[in-house]
Design a protein around this motif. Structure first.
Motif, PDB file in Angstrom:
ATOM      1  N   GLU A   1      -3.771   7.095   3.036  1.00 46.96           N
ATOM      2  CA  GLU A   1      -5.111   7.639   3.293  1.00 46.96           C
ATOM      3  C   GLU A   1      -6.191   6.663   2.847  1.00 46.96           C
ATOM      4  OE1 GLU A   1      -5.260  11.554   1.573  1.00 46.96           O
ATOM      5  OE2 GLU A   1      -3.692  12.293   2.934  1.00 46.96           O
ATOM      6  N   TRP A   2      -5.990   6.037   1.704  1.00 46.82           N
ATOM      7  CA  TRP A   2      -6.964   5.054   1.238  1.00 46.82           C
ATOM      8  C   TRP A   2      -7.002   3.858   2.184  1.00 46.82           C
ATOM      9  CZ3 TRP A   2      -8.346   4.258  -4.501  1.00 46.82           C
ATOM     10  CH2 TRP A   2      -8.446   5.491  -5.151  1.00 46.82           C
TER      11      TRP A   2
ATOM     12  N   SER B   1      -8.964   4.795   5.245  1.00 45.32           N
ATOM     13  CA  SER B   1     -10.396   4.873   4.940  1.00 45.32           C
ATOM     14  C   SER B   1     -11.031   3.488   4.807  1.00 45.32           C
ATOM     15  CB  SER B   1     -10.620   5.635   3.633  1.00 45.32           C
ATOM     16  OG  SER B   1     -10.288   6.979   3.789  1.00 45.32           O
ATOM     17  N   LEU B   2     -10.308   2.564   4.217  1.00 41.30           N
ATOM     18  CA  LEU B   2     -10.878   1.240   3.959  1.00 41.30           C
ATOM     19  C   LEU B   2     -10.625   0.211   5.057  1.00 41.30           C
ATOM     20  CD1 LEU B   2      -9.923   1.036   0.182  1.00 41.30           C
ATOM     21  CD2 LEU B   2     -12.219   1.349   1.137  1.00 41.30           C
ATOM     22  N   TYR B   3      -9.480   0.324   5.745  1.00 39.41           N
ATOM     23  CA  TYR B   3      -9.072  -0.735   6.676  1.00 39.41           C
ATOM     24  C   TYR B   3      -8.746  -0.247   8.087  1.00 39.41           C
ATOM     25  CZ  TYR B   3      -8.640  -3.158   2.234  1.00 39.41           C
ATOM     26  OH  TYR B   3      -8.896  -3.693   1.003  1.00 39.41           O
ATOM     27  N   GLY B   4      -8.843   1.052   8.350  1.00 41.10           N
ATOM     28  CA  GLY B   4      -8.540   1.583   9.676  1.00 41.10           C
ATOM     29  C   GLY B   4      -7.081   1.970   9.837  1.00 41.10           C
TER      30      GLY B   4
ATOM     31  N   PRO C   1      -4.490  -5.374  10.475  1.00 38.05           N
ATOM     32  CA  PRO C   1      -3.697  -6.528  10.908  1.00 38.05           C
ATOM     33  C   PRO C   1      -2.524  -6.788   9.957  1.00 38.05           C
ATOM     34  CG  PRO C   1      -6.035  -7.068  10.841  1.00 38.05           C
ATOM     35  CD  PRO C   1      -5.873  -5.719  10.222  1.00 38.05           C
ATOM     36  N   GLU C   2      -1.385  -7.081  10.540  1.00 40.88           N
ATOM     37  CA  GLU C   2      -0.179  -7.334   9.743  1.00 40.88           C
ATOM     38  C   GLU C   2      -0.400  -8.449   8.723  1.00 40.88           C
ATOM     39  OE1 GLU C   2       4.475  -8.714  10.328  1.00 40.88           O
ATOM     40  OE2 GLU C   2       3.259  -8.248  12.089  1.00 40.88           O
ATOM     41  N   SER C   3      -1.143  -9.482   9.109  1.00 35.35           N
ATOM     42  CA  SER C   3      -1.370 -10.623   8.227  1.00 35.35           C
ATOM     43  C   SER C   3      -2.169 -10.252   6.975  1.00 35.35           C
ATOM     44  CB  SER C   3      -2.103 -11.736   8.983  1.00 35.35           C
ATOM     45  OG  SER C   3      -3.368 -11.278   9.428  1.00 35.35           O
ATOM     46  N   GLU C   4      -2.926  -9.154   7.031  1.00 35.99           N
ATOM     47  CA  GLU C   4      -3.751  -8.736   5.898  1.00 35.99           C
ATOM     48  C   GLU C   4      -3.209  -7.497   5.185  1.00 35.99           C
ATOM     49  OE1 GLU C   4      -7.718  -8.163   7.435  1.00 35.99           O
ATOM     50  OE2 GLU C   4      -7.591 -10.005   8.615  1.00 35.99           O
ATOM     51  N   TYR C   5      -2.191  -6.886   5.758  1.00 34.87           N
ATOM     52  CA  TYR C   5      -1.739  -5.573   5.289  1.00 34.87           C
ATOM     53  C   TYR C   5      -1.265  -5.581   3.830  1.00 34.87           C
ATOM     54  CZ  TYR C   5       0.362  -0.993   5.189  1.00 34.87           C
ATOM     55  OH  TYR C   5       0.657   0.301   4.856  1.00 34.87           O
ATOM     56  N   ARG C   6      -0.384  -6.504   3.490  1.00 32.00           N
ATOM     57  CA  ARG C   6       0.200  -6.500   2.142  1.00 32.00           C
ATOM     58  C   ARG C   6      -0.869  -6.687   1.058  1.00 32.00           C
ATOM     59  NH1 ARG C   6       5.110  -5.901   1.180  1.00 32.00           N
ATOM     60  NH2 ARG C   6       5.858  -6.778   3.112  1.00 32.00           N
ATOM     61  N   ALA C   7      -1.788  -7.611   1.262  1.00 29.66           N
ATOM     62  CA  ALA C   7      -2.856  -7.843   0.282  1.00 29.66           C
ATOM     63  C   ALA C   7      -3.749  -6.614   0.161  1.00 29.66           C
ATOM     64  CB  ALA C   7      -3.676  -9.067   0.657  1.00 29.66           C
ATOM     65  N   ALA C   8      -4.077  -6.000   1.299  1.00 28.68           N
ATOM     66  CA  ALA C   8      -4.903  -4.792   1.272  1.00 28.68           C
ATOM     67  C   ALA C   8      -4.181  -3.662   0.546  1.00 28.68           C
ATOM     68  CB  ALA C   8      -5.266  -4.365   2.699  1.00 28.68           C
ATOM     69  N   GLN C   9      -2.910  -3.528   0.814  1.00 26.49           N
ATOM     70  CA  GLN C   9      -2.123  -2.475   0.166  1.00 26.49           C
ATOM     71  C   GLN C   9      -2.075  -2.688  -1.353  1.00 26.49           C
ATOM     72  OE1 GLN C   9       2.172  -2.288   0.900  1.00 26.49           O
ATOM     73  NE2 GLN C   9       1.875  -0.115   1.387  1.00 26.49           N
ATOM     74  N   GLU C  10      -1.923  -3.909  -1.786  1.00 30.11           N
ATOM     75  CA  GLU C  10      -1.895  -4.192  -3.225  1.00 30.11           C
ATOM     76  C   GLU C  10      -3.238  -3.864  -3.872  1.00 30.11           C
ATOM     77  OE1 GLU C  10       0.739  -4.852  -5.157  1.00 30.11           O
ATOM     78  OE2 GLU C  10       1.836  -4.508  -3.291  1.00 30.11           O
ATOM     79  N   ARG C  11      -4.346  -4.188  -3.209  1.00 33.80           N
ATOM     80  CA  ARG C  11      -5.673  -3.842  -3.742  1.00 33.80           C
ATOM     81  C   ARG C  11      -5.813  -2.325  -3.877  1.00 33.80           C
ATOM     82  NH1 ARG C  11      -7.264  -8.089  -0.352  1.00 33.80           N
ATOM     83  NH2 ARG C  11      -7.867  -6.673   1.323  1.00 33.80           N
ATOM     84  N   VAL C  12      -5.411  -1.609  -2.847  1.00 36.44           N
ATOM     85  CA  VAL C  12      -5.503  -0.146  -2.862  1.00 36.44           C
ATOM     86  C   VAL C  12      -4.641   0.430  -3.986  1.00 36.44           C
ATOM     87  CG1 VAL C  12      -4.784   1.920  -1.571  1.00 36.44           C
ATOM     88  CG2 VAL C  12      -6.206   0.186  -0.478  1.00 36.44           C
TER      89      VAL C  12
ATOM     90  N   GLU D   1      -4.040   3.106  -9.142  1.00 37.01           N
ATOM     91  CA  GLU D   1      -3.356   3.205 -10.435  1.00 37.01           C
ATOM     92  C   GLU D   1      -4.351   3.343 -11.580  1.00 37.01           C
ATOM     93  OE1 GLU D   1      -0.091   1.011 -13.296  1.00 37.01           O
ATOM     94  OE2 GLU D   1      -0.020   0.643 -11.139  1.00 37.01           O
ATOM     95  N   ARG D   2      -5.445   2.621 -11.524  1.00 38.40           N
ATOM     96  CA  ARG D   2      -6.443   2.784 -12.580  1.00 38.40           C
ATOM     97  C   ARG D   2      -6.933   4.236 -12.628  1.00 38.40           C
ATOM     98  NH1 ARG D   2      -7.925  -2.458 -10.914  1.00 38.40           N
ATOM     99  NH2 ARG D   2      -9.727  -1.794  -9.701  1.00 38.40           N
ATOM    100  N   CYS D   3      -7.134   4.831 -11.459  1.00 38.30           N
ATOM    101  CA  CYS D   3      -7.598   6.228 -11.400  1.00 38.30           C
ATOM    102  C   CYS D   3      -6.529   7.203 -11.876  1.00 38.30           C
ATOM    103  CB  CYS D   3      -8.017   6.582  -9.979  1.00 38.30           C
ATOM    104  SG  CYS D   3      -9.471   5.704  -9.390  1.00 38.30           S
ATOM    105  N   TRP D   4      -5.288   7.063 -11.348  1.00 40.84           N
ATOM    106  CA  TRP D   4      -4.284   8.063 -11.716  1.00 40.84           C
ATOM    107  C   TRP D   4      -3.838   7.949 -13.169  1.00 40.84           C
ATOM    108  CZ3 TRP D   4       0.354   6.157 -13.211  1.00 40.84           C
ATOM    109  CH2 TRP D   4       0.949   5.091 -12.532  1.00 40.84           C
ATOM    110  N   ARG D   5      -3.892   6.758 -13.738  1.00 42.96           N
ATOM    111  CA  ARG D   5      -3.564   6.641 -15.170  1.00 42.96           C
ATOM    112  C   ARG D   5      -4.564   7.459 -16.006  1.00 42.96           C
ATOM    113  NH1 ARG D   5      -0.664   2.136 -17.802  1.00 42.96           N
ATOM    114  NH2 ARG D   5       0.557   1.043 -16.243  1.00 42.96           N
ATOM    115  N   ARG D   6      -5.822   7.355 -15.658  1.00 41.32           N
ATOM    116  CA  ARG D   6      -6.851   8.116 -16.385  1.00 41.32           C
ATOM    117  C   ARG D   6      -6.635   9.614 -16.195  1.00 41.32           C
ATOM    118  NH1 ARG D   6      -9.175   9.227 -20.723  1.00 41.32           N
ATOM    119  NH2 ARG D   6     -11.318   9.961 -20.567  1.00 41.32           N
TER     120      ARG D   6
END
Length: 165
Positions: free
Chosen positions: A36-37, A40-43, A47-58, A63-68
């Motif tokens: 879902e994130w 919301s952020l990437y459509g 693009p496959e070439s950007e997917y892994r990096a985008a997924q890691e950012r998300v 994780e910062r949110c759910w840890r809190r």
């Protein structure tokens, strides 16, 4: 009192989101969905070439949110596949770091049934992350089964269909 981290292990189409939404309502809890994130952020079809990096950012932001949330005593439901053992071990350790409980749910369906669900979802729900049939089959090799030492709650397929929610 720290909360509980609920982690779902299953391949694409196994019913993780259906179960996550059910847990979100029934516990109640806070559900985090990387898909879902991503939408919301990437459509719906980044693009496959950007997917892994985008997924890691998300995942890092989530994780910062759910840890809190765990620190504040909430039930946290991670609506994702936890495909790799290293990921599940990381999640166990993260829960332990904040003193939270850890629950792992195992979901599975035969591949053809799960693929049929995915393809139907692509048609029925255009706002979801699109998964093409070749992507489904290609990613299958990256899915790691649970280890014999991993304590899990097995979820019957009847509880992972949209009609059961």
């Amino acid at each position: 009192m720290p909360g509980t981290l609920h982690v779902l292990h299953g391949y694409i189409g196994a019913g993780k989101t259906t179960l996550a939404r059910r847990l979100e309502r029934e516990l109640p809890g806070i559900r985090f969905s990387a898909d879902e994130w991503m939408v919301s952020l990437y459509g719906v079809d980044p693009p496959e070439s950007e997917y892994r990096a985008a997924q890691e950012r998300v995942r890092g932001l989530m994780e910062r949110c759910w840890r809190r949330c765990l620190e504040l005593g909430q039930h946290v439901i991670l609506d994702g596949g936890a495909w790799k053992r290293s990921e599940r071990d990381h999640l166990r350790a993260a829960a332990a770091e904040v003193g939270a409980e850890f629950r792992l749910y195992a979901l599975s369906l035969p591949d053809e049934e799960a693929l049929a669900r995915v393809l139907a979802r692509n048609e029925r729900e255009p706002g979801h992350l699109h998964v093409a049939e070749n992507t489904y089959r290609m990613l299958r090799s990256q899915f790691e089964p649970l280890g014999e030492d991993e304590v899990v709650e097995v979820v019957p397929p009847a509880l992972t269909t949209a009609a059961s929610t």
